[in-house]
Design a protein around this motif. Structure first.
Motif, PDB file in Angstrom:
ATOM      1  N   ASN A 355       0.811  -1.225   0.000  1.00 28.02           N
ATOM      2  CA  ASN A 355       0.000   0.000   0.000  1.00 28.02           C
ATOM      3  C   ASN A 355       0.844   1.275   0.000  1.00 28.02           C
ATOM      4  OD1 ASN A 355       0.999  -0.075   2.582  1.00 28.02           O
ATOM      5  ND2 ASN A 355      -0.976   0.060   3.617  1.00 28.02           N
ATOM      6  N   LYS A 356       2.147   1.131  -0.225  1.00 25.45           N
ATOM      7  CA  LYS A 356       3.027   2.288  -0.369  1.00 25.45           C
ATOM      8  C   LYS A 356       4.056   1.969  -1.443  1.00 25.45           C
ATOM      9  CE  LYS A 356       2.613   3.521   4.515  1.00 25.45           C
ATOM     10  NZ  LYS A 356       1.627   4.581   4.291  1.00 25.45           N
ATOM     11  N   CYS A 357       4.403   2.971  -2.250  1.00 26.56           N
ATOM     12  CA  CYS A 357       5.420   2.714  -3.265  1.00 26.56           C
ATOM     13  C   CYS A 357       6.130   4.006  -3.632  1.00 26.56           C
ATOM     14  CB  CYS A 357       4.820   2.058  -4.512  1.00 26.56           C
ATOM     15  SG  CYS A 357       3.833   3.159  -5.540  1.00 26.56           S
ATOM     16  N   LEU A 358       7.298   3.831  -4.199  1.00 28.79           N
ATOM     17  CA  LEU A 358       8.075   4.951  -4.732  1.00 28.79           C
ATOM     18  C   LEU A 358       8.647   4.522  -6.068  1.00 28.79           C
ATOM     19  CD1 LEU A 358       9.392   7.807  -4.224  1.00 28.79           C
ATOM     20  CD2 LEU A 358      11.395   6.552  -3.432  1.00 28.79           C
ATOM     21  N   ARG A 359       8.465   5.344  -7.090  1.00 31.11           N
ATOM     22  CA  ARG A 359       9.059   5.101  -8.403  1.00 31.11           C
ATOM     23  C   ARG A 359       9.902   6.310  -8.785  1.00 31.11           C
ATOM     24  NH1 ARG A 359       7.985   1.857 -12.666  1.00 31.11           N
ATOM     25  NH2 ARG A 359       5.971   1.182 -11.798  1.00 31.11           N
ATOM     26  N   ILE A 360      11.110   6.035  -9.282  1.00 34.24           N
ATOM     27  CA  ILE A 360      11.959   7.098  -9.819  1.00 34.24           C
ATOM     28  C   ILE A 360      12.380   6.689 -11.220  1.00 34.24           C
ATOM     29  CG2 ILE A 360      14.030   8.507  -9.504  1.00 34.24           C
ATOM     30  CD1 ILE A 360      13.995   7.755  -6.546  1.00 34.24           C
ATOM     31  N   ASN A 361      11.941   7.440 -12.209  1.00 33.21           N
ATOM     32  CA  ASN A 361      12.360   7.189 -13.592  1.00 33.21           C
ATOM     33  C   ASN A 361      13.606   7.985 -13.906  1.00 33.21           C
ATOM     34  OD1 ASN A 361      10.146   5.571 -13.885  1.00 33.21           O
ATOM     35  ND2 ASN A 361       9.259   6.683 -15.599  1.00 33.21           N
ATOM     36  N   TYR A 362      14.461   7.407 -14.768  1.00 32.02           N
ATOM     37  CA  TYR A 362      15.733   8.063 -15.086  1.00 32.02           C
ATOM     38  C   TYR A 362      16.194   7.675 -16.491  1.00 32.02           C
ATOM     39  CZ  TYR A 362      17.510   3.439 -13.802  1.00 32.02           C
ATOM     40  OH  TYR A 362      17.726   2.077 -13.730  1.00 32.02           O
ATOM     41  N   ALA A 363      17.039   8.509 -17.063  1.00 31.50           N
ATOM     42  CA  ALA A 363      17.608   8.239 -18.390  1.00 31.50           C
ATOM     43  C   ALA A 363      18.657   7.141 -18.265  1.00 31.50           C
ATOM     44  CB  ALA A 363      18.222   9.504 -18.965  1.00 31.50           C
ATOM     45  N   THR A 364      18.621   6.163 -19.166  1.00 33.48           N
ATOM     46  CA  THR A 364      19.537   5.028 -19.068  1.00 33.48           C
ATOM     47  C   THR A 364      20.991   5.410 -19.354  1.00 33.48           C
ATOM     48  OG1 THR A 364      18.959   4.488 -21.354  1.00 33.48           O
ATOM     49  CG2 THR A 364      17.809   3.290 -19.616  1.00 33.48           C
ATOM     50  N   ASP A 365      21.203   6.447 -20.164  1.00 31.29           N
ATOM     51  CA  ASP A 365      22.587   6.761 -20.547  1.00 31.29           C
ATOM     52  C   ASP A 365      23.367   7.484 -19.449  1.00 31.29           C
ATOM     53  OD1 ASP A 365      21.134   9.082 -20.730  1.00 31.29           O
ATOM     54  OD2 ASP A 365      21.941   9.709 -22.670  1.00 31.29           O
ATOM     55  N   ASN A 366      22.685   8.303 -18.639  1.00 30.14           N
ATOM     56  CA  ASN A 366      23.426   9.073 -17.619  1.00 30.14           C
ATOM     57  C   ASN A 366      22.792   9.025 -16.229  1.00 30.14           C
ATOM     58  OD1 ASN A 366      21.166  10.657 -17.961  1.00 30.14           O
ATOM     59  ND2 ASN A 366      22.240  12.349 -18.978  1.00 30.14           N
ATOM     60  N   GLN A 367      21.721   8.259 -16.068  1.00 25.62           N
ATOM     61  CA  GLN A 367      21.019   8.086 -14.785  1.00 25.62           C
ATOM     62  C   GLN A 367      20.370   9.371 -14.261  1.00 25.62           C
ATOM     63  OE1 GLN A 367      22.925   6.101 -11.501  1.00 25.62           O
ATOM     64  NE2 GLN A 367      22.367   4.114 -12.342  1.00 25.62           N
ATOM     65  N   VAL A 368      20.247  10.412 -15.082  1.00 25.49           N
ATOM     66  CA  VAL A 368      19.570  11.640 -14.655  1.00 25.49           C
ATOM     67  C   VAL A 368      18.084  11.351 -14.491  1.00 25.49           C
ATOM     68  CG1 VAL A 368      18.851  13.951 -15.399  1.00 25.49           C
ATOM     69  CG2 VAL A 368      21.233  13.244 -15.630  1.00 25.49           C
ATOM     70  N   ILE A 369      17.522  11.725 -13.334  1.00 22.76           N
ATOM     71  CA  ILE A 369      16.128  11.378 -13.070  1.00 22.76           C
ATOM     72  C   ILE A 369      15.184  12.272 -13.884  1.00 22.76           C
ATOM     73  CG2 ILE A 369      16.728  10.569 -10.758  1.00 22.76           C
ATOM     74  CD1 ILE A 369      15.127  12.955  -9.661  1.00 22.76           C
ATOM     75  N   THR A 370      14.060  11.675 -14.286  1.00 23.72           N
ATOM     76  CA  THR A 370      13.087  12.396 -15.117  1.00 23.72           C
ATOM     77  C   THR A 370      11.711  12.503 -14.459  1.00 23.72           C
ATOM     78  OG1 THR A 370      12.586  10.300 -16.242  1.00 23.72           O
ATOM     79  CG2 THR A 370      14.210  11.755 -17.280  1.00 23.72           C
ATOM     80  N   GLY A 371      11.457  11.671 -13.438  1.00 27.68           N
ATOM     81  CA  GLY A 371      10.148  11.734 -12.790  1.00 27.68           C
ATOM     82  C   GLY A 371      10.111  10.930 -11.506  1.00 27.68           C
ATOM     83  N   ILE A 372       9.181  11.293 -10.623  1.00 29.18           N
ATOM     84  CA  ILE A 372       9.027  10.626  -9.324  1.00 29.18           C
ATOM     85  C   ILE A 372       7.544  10.396  -9.056  1.00 29.18           C
ATOM     86  CG2 ILE A 372       9.385  10.816  -6.822  1.00 29.18           C
ATOM     87  CD1 ILE A 372      11.695  12.781  -7.460  1.00 29.18           C
ATOM     88  N   HIS A 373       7.199   9.180  -8.639  1.00 23.47           N
ATOM     89  CA  HIS A 373       5.854   8.823  -8.178  1.00 23.47           C
ATOM     90  C   HIS A 373       5.947   8.432  -6.717  1.00 23.47           C
ATOM     91  CE1 HIS A 373       2.666   7.389 -11.346  1.00 23.47           C
ATOM     92  NE2 HIS A 373       2.675   8.696 -11.169  1.00 23.47           N
ATOM     93  N   ALA A 374       5.046   8.919  -5.879  1.00 19.30           N
ATOM     94  CA  ALA A 374       4.987   8.494  -4.484  1.00 19.30           C
ATOM     95  C   ALA A 374       3.546   8.184  -4.112  1.00 19.30           C
ATOM     96  CB  ALA A 374       5.552   9.580  -3.575  1.00 19.30           C
ATOM     97  N   PHE A 375       3.301   6.976  -3.608  1.00 16.81           N
ATOM     98  CA  PHE A 375       1.984   6.564  -3.128  1.00 16.81           C
ATOM     99  C   PHE A 375       2.116   6.210  -1.654  1.00 16.81           C
ATOM    100  CE2 PHE A 375       1.142   6.438  -7.506  1.00 16.81           C
ATOM    101  CZ  PHE A 375      -0.203   6.194  -7.737  1.00 16.81           C
ATOM    102  N   GLY A 376       1.382   6.922  -0.804  1.00 17.82           N
ATOM    103  CA  GLY A 376       1.421   6.636   0.627  1.00 17.82           C
ATOM    104  C   GLY A 376       2.648   7.153   1.339  1.00 17.82           C
ATOM    105  N   ILE A 377       3.510   7.869   0.634  1.00 18.35           N
ATOM    106  CA  ILE A 377       4.698   8.487   1.224  1.00 18.35           C
ATOM    107  C   ILE A 377       4.683   9.957   0.863  1.00 18.35           C
ATOM    108  CG2 ILE A 377       7.223   8.514   1.281  1.00 18.35           C
ATOM    109  CD1 ILE A 377       7.204   5.640   0.349  1.00 18.35           C
TER     110      ILE A 377
END
Length: 419
Positions: A355-377
Motif C-alpha cells: 500500500n506504499k510505493c516509490l518510483r523514480i524514472n531516469y535516463a539510461t545513458d546518464n542516470q539523470v532522473i526524469t520523474g518521481i511517483h509516491a503513493f502513501g509516502i
C-alpha cells in the motif's frame, strides 16, 4: 487609462486573474459565472457531501472581499458573445460590454451517448449544482454504479461508501487508470479501492442505462451482457473543455480554446486560461490540454501581468500533481508515463503490505532522473522539483533521499528500506 476587463468563469484561473489584475491596476473587473456567485474550492465538494465541512467552508475569501477589492461578481448564464461588438449576451436579454475578455470557462463532464444517460439518477460530478443533485438523488438509496476510472471516480466511490451505499465501479481498462499510471501503481490503487468495500470491475464497459419506465435509472447493461441493478449511476469518464457555446464563432477552437504562449486567442482582445485552454505550442514536456488546479493558477497570474502592461509568457515549470485514493496520498513530479519511454528506465520500490510505493524514472545513458511517483509516502515538493530541475542522477538522489521526507516526526521512515 482604466479598461473594463470581463472574466467569464470564477474557478481558480479566472479568480486568480481577477485578484492579480486588481493588485497591479485600477482596471474595472467583472467576473461572470452561472454556477455560483462566490469562488470556492471545487476539490472540496466531496467533503461537503461526506459531512466533513459545509459549502461556505470551501470559500477561501469572505464575501466582503470582492467589494473591498472592487471586483464585480455577476451570477448569470452567458448565452453568446458578439466578438465584433465586444459584447456579452446574458440570460434574460441582459448584456455587458468589455474592452478585454478573459475566457475561463473550465471543464464539463464527458458523456458518450449511451442510451438512458439523461435519466433521473444519472449524473457527473463537477459543479455545485451536481453536488446538490447528488445529495437529493442518493438520499436513502442502497446501491450505485460508477462508470469510468480515474480520480473523479475514486472520489465519488469514497463519497457513496461514506453513506453505506453499495458501489459497483466499472472501468473499461485492464489496469486502473492505465492512461496515467504504470501497472504497479494501478494494481496498488485497485487493492486500495477494493479494501474499502468497492466492487471494482475492470475490462467492463456499459452499453445502456436502463429506464424503470418512470424516467428513473433502474440498471446498467454491460458488453458482457450483464445487467446490474442500481438506483444511481455516476458518470466519471473524464472532463473536456467547456466551449460548446463558443463553437461556430470567430474564435478559433479545437478540443479547447486555442492560445499562444501569452494565452492570447486569435482575437486581439480575447484571452483564455484554465481548463478550457488548448495550447497551440505546449511548453516543453507538457500536454496541449492540462486540466490541473495549479496550472490554472499560474495562467491567471501570468495573464494578469500581460493585461496590466507586462506581456508575459506562460511557463508552468516542471510538472507536478497530487491526489488521494481513499487513504493513500499520491503525488507525481516530472514525467511518469504508463510505459517507459525509449532511453528510460525505472527504480521501483513497494512495501510488503502493498500500500506504499516509490518510483523514480531516469535516463539510461546518464542516470539523470526524469520523474518521481509516491503513493502513501509524503515527499517535499520543493526537493523533488529541485532534483529534476538540477538533473540529479539516481545514485545522488538515493544518497540524499531523506531530504524529501515531508514530516519525519510523525510518519514511519521507509527510506532506509528504499536505499
Amino acid at each position: 487609462m482604466p479598461k473594463h476587463i470581463c472574466i467569464i468563469g470564477n474557478g481558480i484561473a479566472g479568480i486568480t486573474a481577477a485578484r492579480h489584475i486588481r493588485k497591479l491596476s485600477d482596471h474595472k473587473i467583472t467576473v461572470i459565472s452561472a454556477e455560483s456567485k462566490y469562488f470556492y474550492s471545487r476539490t472540496a465538494l466531496m467533503y461537503v457531501y461526506m459531512g466533513h465541512m459545509k459549502l461556505e467552508h470551501t470559500q477561501p475569501y469572505e464575501n466582503w472581499f470582492w467589494d473591498k477589492n472592487r471586483i464585480e461578481l455577476i451570477q448569470n448564464q452567458v448565452e453568446s458573445i458578439d466578438f465584433k461588438a465586444n459584447k456579452i449576451h446574458l440570460k434574460d436579454n441582459e448584456s455587458i460590454s468589455y474592452d478585454e475578455l478573459v475566457l475561463a470557462t473550465g471543464s464539463k463532464p464527458n458523456i458518450f451517448g449511451w442510451p438512458g444517460q439523461h435519466l433521473a439518477g444519472v449524473q457527473g460530478l463537477y459543479s455545485i449544482q451536481d453536488l446538490e443533485k447528488m445529495e437529493s438523488t442518493t438520499k436513502n438509496i442502497k446501491s450505485a454504479v460508477i462508470v469510468g476510472g480515474g480520480l473523479i471516480g475514486v472520489e465519488m466511490a469514497e463519497m457513496l461508501i461514506s453513506r453505506k451505499i453499495k458501489v459497483t465501479f466499472l472501468a473499461r481498462e485492464s489496469n486502473f487508470w492505465d492512461n496515467v499510471l504504470p501497472m504497479e501503481e494501478g494494481r496498488l490503487t485497485e487493492r486500495e479501492i477494493k479494501k474499502h468495500g468497492v466492487d471494482l470491475r475492470l475490462n467492463t464497459e456499459i452499453t445502456e442505462i436502463v429506464d424503470d419506465e418512470n424516467g428513473n435509472v433502474k440498471a446498467v447493461k454491460t458488453k458482457q451482457d450483464e445487467t446490474i441493478l442500481t438506483e444511481f449511476v455516476g458518470l466519471t469518464v473524464g472532463v473536456s473543455p467547456n466551449i460548446t457555446f463558443l463553437k461556430n464563432t470567430d474564435l478559433e477552437v479545437n478540443r479547447g480554446i486555442l492560445v499562444d504562449e501569452n494565452l492570447r486567442t486569435n482575437l486581439k482582445n480575447v484571452y483564455a486560461i484554465g481548463d478550457c485552454v488548448e495550447h497551440r505550442t505546449p511548453p516543453d514536456g507538457r500536454r496541449n490540454i492540462e486540466q490541473i488546479w495549479y496550472t490554472g493558477k499560474i495562467m491567471g497570474e501570468t495573464l494578469a501581468k500581460t493585461l496590466t502592461g507586462n506581456i508575459s509568457k506562460y511557463e508552468p515549470g516542471i510538472f507536478y500533481n497530487s491526489a488521494k485514493f481513499f487513504d493513500i496520498e499520491y503525488s507525481v513530479y516530472g514525467n511518469i508515463n504508463p510505459k517507459l519511454m525509449e532511453g528510460e528506465d525505472s527504480f521501483y520500490w513497494e512495501n510488503k503490505e502493498g500500500n506504499k510505493c516509490l518510483r523514480i524514472n531516469y535516463a539510461t545513458d546518464n542516470q539523470v532522473i526524469t520523474g518521481i511517483h509516491a503513493f502513501g509516502i509524503r515527499l517535499r515538493q520543493s526537493v523533488c522539483i529541485a532534483w529534476i530541475r538540477d538533473k540529479k542522477r539516481l545514485d545522488e538522489v538515493l544518497v540524499e533521499i531523506e531530504k524529501a521526507n515531508f514530516n519525519p516526526e510523525f510518519t514511519k521512515n521507509y527510506f532506509k528500506e528504499i536505499k
